[in-house]
Design a protein around this motif. Structure first.
Motif, PDB file in Angstrom:
ATOM      1  N   GLY A 173      -3.917  -4.961  -4.620  1.00  0.00           N
ATOM      2  CA  GLY A 173      -3.932  -5.811  -3.448  1.00  0.00           C
ATOM      3  C   GLY A 173      -3.244  -7.142  -3.667  1.00  0.00           C
ATOM      4  O   GLY A 173      -2.764  -7.456  -4.768  1.00  0.00           O
TER       5      GLY A 173
ATOM      6  N   TRP B  99      -4.550  -8.087   1.630  1.00  0.00           N
ATOM      7  CA  TRP B  99      -4.866  -6.672   1.767  1.00  0.00           C
ATOM      8  C   TRP B  99      -5.332  -6.125   0.430  1.00  0.00           C
ATOM      9  O   TRP B  99      -5.101  -6.736  -0.619  1.00  0.00           O
TER      10      TRP B  99
ATOM     11  N   SER C 192       2.010   4.554   1.427  1.00  0.00           N
ATOM     12  CA  SER C 192       2.010   5.220   2.724  1.00  0.00           C
ATOM     13  C   SER C 192       3.408   5.721   3.023  1.00  0.00           C
ATOM     14  O   SER C 192       4.388   4.998   2.852  1.00  0.00           O
TER      15      SER C 192
ATOM     16  N   ASN D  27      -5.652   7.583  -0.494  1.00  0.00           N
ATOM     17  CA  ASN D  27      -5.508   6.132  -0.436  1.00  0.00           C
ATOM     18  C   ASN D  27      -6.235   5.587   0.784  1.00  0.00           C
ATOM     19  O   ASN D  27      -6.118   6.139   1.882  1.00  0.00           O
TER      20      ASN D  27
ATOM     21  N   GLN E  12      -6.152  -2.023  -1.561  1.00  0.00           N
ATOM     22  CA  GLN E  12      -6.076  -0.560  -1.474  1.00  0.00           C
ATOM     23  C   GLN E  12      -6.825   0.077  -2.632  1.00  0.00           C
ATOM     24  O   GLN E  12      -6.711  -0.363  -3.781  1.00  0.00           O
TER      25      GLN E  12
ATOM     26  N   ALA F 176      -6.853   1.653   2.614  1.00  0.00           N
ATOM     27  CA  ALA F 176      -6.417   0.256   2.526  1.00  0.00           C
ATOM     28  C   ALA F 176      -6.827  -0.489   3.788  1.00  0.00           C
ATOM     29  O   ALA F 176      -6.961   0.106   4.872  1.00  0.00           O
TER      30      ALA F 176
ATOM     31  N   PRO G 216       0.825  -1.212   0.000  1.00  0.00           N
ATOM     32  CA  PRO G 216       0.000   0.000   0.000  1.00  0.00           C
ATOM     33  C   PRO G 216       0.856   1.257   0.000  1.00  0.00           C
ATOM     34  O   PRO G 216       2.001   1.255   0.455  1.00  0.00           O
TER      35      PRO G 216
ATOM     36  N   LYS H  40      -7.022   3.644  -4.595  1.00  0.00           N
ATOM     37  CA  LYS H  40      -6.288   4.903  -4.802  1.00  0.00           C
ATOM     38  C   LYS H  40      -7.114   5.814  -5.694  1.00  0.00           C
ATOM     39  O   LYS H  40      -7.595   5.394  -6.760  1.00  0.00           O
TER      40      LYS H  40
END
Length: 526
Positions: free
Chosen positions: A395, A435, A270, A449, A437, A451, A268, A439
């Protein structure tokens, strides 16, 4: 006015070639000198020809840039004249005589002058474009890094400030990965700042070998622990992240060194968690692992390709070092063989962005204490799907066993029935996680974003071995993490970001504690 959207790309292409210009001038000046007594080798001749060609391309690009800069100035001057003429025409058909006293009524601010606002906007846009062009041209004259060899080096990195506030107890204050239950010596609230997630990188461009371009990449950060001194939490130790070598042919690459786990290539977005990729230990498998791998790309059609990857990796298991200086073999290395990984991905372009679908497999033979042998494995898939021109979904998902070295099973590979001894039982930990995400790029400078990730060890495994020793608590049943952030880049080398993160961890002993973090960031990229 002509489109110039490709101008930054051309500038980046030739921005690293200032040294080639000097070499080209020196070589050109040597043409009139007396010929050398020894004939140059074919390799040297080819290298000189390549340099001459690149110098010619650079000179052509500079000429084109100067031409376009002249066009900018001419168009700006023309618009200024039009603006002045428009202002003059609004004075009325009868201009006052020179020196005559006149009384005129100024137009109200709300009224304006017809056409004036439009011309002012065009002038402002052209001036901004001209300033950008001049800045890019000036960038070509910046001082380059000097290397001991003749090959060029590029320095990059980020100076990153994180200001964080936590509500709830967490394992790590500045980039937490899971929540922990309340304790007598654990504060449920904290506020602090850190720069230890700053990074420094070096990229070296080597010679051609067997038709391949050679490059090297080195990346470090300051998250390797703390010095044993007063306020040592602010004096992070340097930590090696990536140190890799590449040989790239047209469709084939060989990579050797410490690099990202190629079987799990996505993370993701970040800037609150760079030391550990976002959602690590919450469904995001990751690792900077010594490896050797081969990649081959098949171009199916225009805009479509398939990439195959296969390699061997250091057999990591998630254990802490046994000693501070010596390196005895850990469980993966004690097996006498590396870990193996393969990945296949399909790529095509949609909405001007790549659509990527990938699948991968992993195998690890492990030899724990007292010859307890374990087979670790994983099957995984990853995706990056553009949903619209500025919206994408990314993901990964995995199912595996004994994946502590990749962050699976909340960092645990095996569980023991007690302190390891010849009579204790061992259980390889099964787990599943993933996971995803979303965007949204609101503009070229602003993106959002969101997630969510979860890592879920099998409850039957954990409940059967709740007292297993190790760095990660043995009683963790599941770890969830969610984040929401924005990233604003007023310039390509400056960013501001804010992130909210929520953690919830299910523990046999502490129930399901939660924690929240708010993180504000400022970064300077170089």
């Amino acid at each position: 006015m002509k489109q110039r959207n490709d101008l930054p790309g051309r500038i980046r292409k030739f921005g690293v070639m200032g040294v080639f210009l000097l070499v080209g001038n020196v070589y050109g000046g040597a043409q009139g000198a007396a010929p050398p007594t020894a004939q140059p080798t074919d390799a040297m001749s080819a290298a000189v020809r390549d340099l001459q060609e690149e110098v010619r391309e650079l000179r052509n690009a500079v000429v084109e840039l100067r031409s376009e800069a002249g066009e900018y100035r001419a168009e700006t001057e023309q618009l200024r004249r039009e603006l002045q003429a428009s202002r003059g025409s609004n004075m009325g058909p009868e201009a006052p005589a020179a020196g005559a006293a006149t009384v005129t009524e100024a137009p109200s601010p709300a009224q304006g002058v017809p056409g004036q606002d439009h011309l002012q906007d065009r002038v402002a846009a052209l001036e901004e474009s001209s300033q950008l062009l001049n800045t890019k041209i000036s960038d070509q004259y910046q001082t380059k890094i000097e290397a001991a060899s003749k090959y060029r080096i590029r320095l990059s990195g980020i100076v990153l400030l994180n200001v964080f506030s936590n509500h709830g107890s967490v394992d790590n204050q500045d980039f937490p990965t899971w929540a922990i239950g309340p304790g007598a010596n654990i504060s449920a609230r904290s506020l602090g700042a850190s720069l230890r997630q700053s990074e420094v990188g070096l990229e070296v461009f080597g010679p051609r070998l067997a038709g391949a371009r050679t490059t090297g990449n080195l990346q470090v950060d300051f998250s390797g622990g703390f010095t044993n001194t007063s306020d040592g939490v602010n004096l992070g130790l340097v930590r090696l992240r990536v140190a890799s070598l590449r040989m790239d042919w047209e469709n084939t690459s060989i990579i050797a060194g410490q690099d990202d786990a190629f079987i799990s290539p996505l993370s993701p977005t970040s800037f609150a968690s760079l030391a550990v990729p976002a959602l690590g230990y919450a469904g995001n498998l990751w690792g900077w692992i010594p490896q050797v791998r081969v990649e081959h790309r098949f171009n199916l059609s225009e805009g479509q390709s398939i990439t195959l990857q296969a390699g061997m990796m250091d057999n990591v298991t998630g254990e802490l070092p046994y000693a501070s200086f010596e390196r005895p073999a850990q469980a993966g290395e004690s097996s006498g063989q590396p870990a193996y990984g393969v990945r296949a991905s399909w790529t095509r372009s949609i909405f001007g962005m790549p659509l990527i679908l990938g699948t991968a497999g992993y195998y690890s033979r492990q030899n724990w204490v007292f010859n307890n042998h374990v087979d670790g494995w994983a099957g995984m898939t990853d995706w990056s799907v553009p949903l619209a021109r500025r919206v994408s979904l990314t993901g990964e998902f995995y199912r595996g066993r004994a994946l502590g070295g990749l962050g699976g099973g909340v960092g645990r590979s095996v569980l023991f029935s007690g302190n390891p001894n010849p009579y204790s039982q061992l259980q390889p930990l099964n787990s599943v996680g993933g996971w995803s995400q979303l965007k949204v790029r609101a503009s070229d400078k602003l993106e959002f974003n969101g997630a969510f990730g979860v890592d879920s060890p099998y409850a039957t495994d954990v409940r059967g071995y709740p007292l297993s020793p190790g760095y990660f608590p043995a009683a963790l049943l599941q770890n969830r993490s969610a984040l929401l952030n924005f990233i604003y880049r007023p310039r390509s080398d400056l960013l501001f970001s804010g992130e909210y993160r929520h953690l919830r961890t299910f523990d046999l002993d502490a129930g399901s504690p939660t924690a929240d973090q708010v993180n504000l960031m400022m970064g300077i990229l170089f």
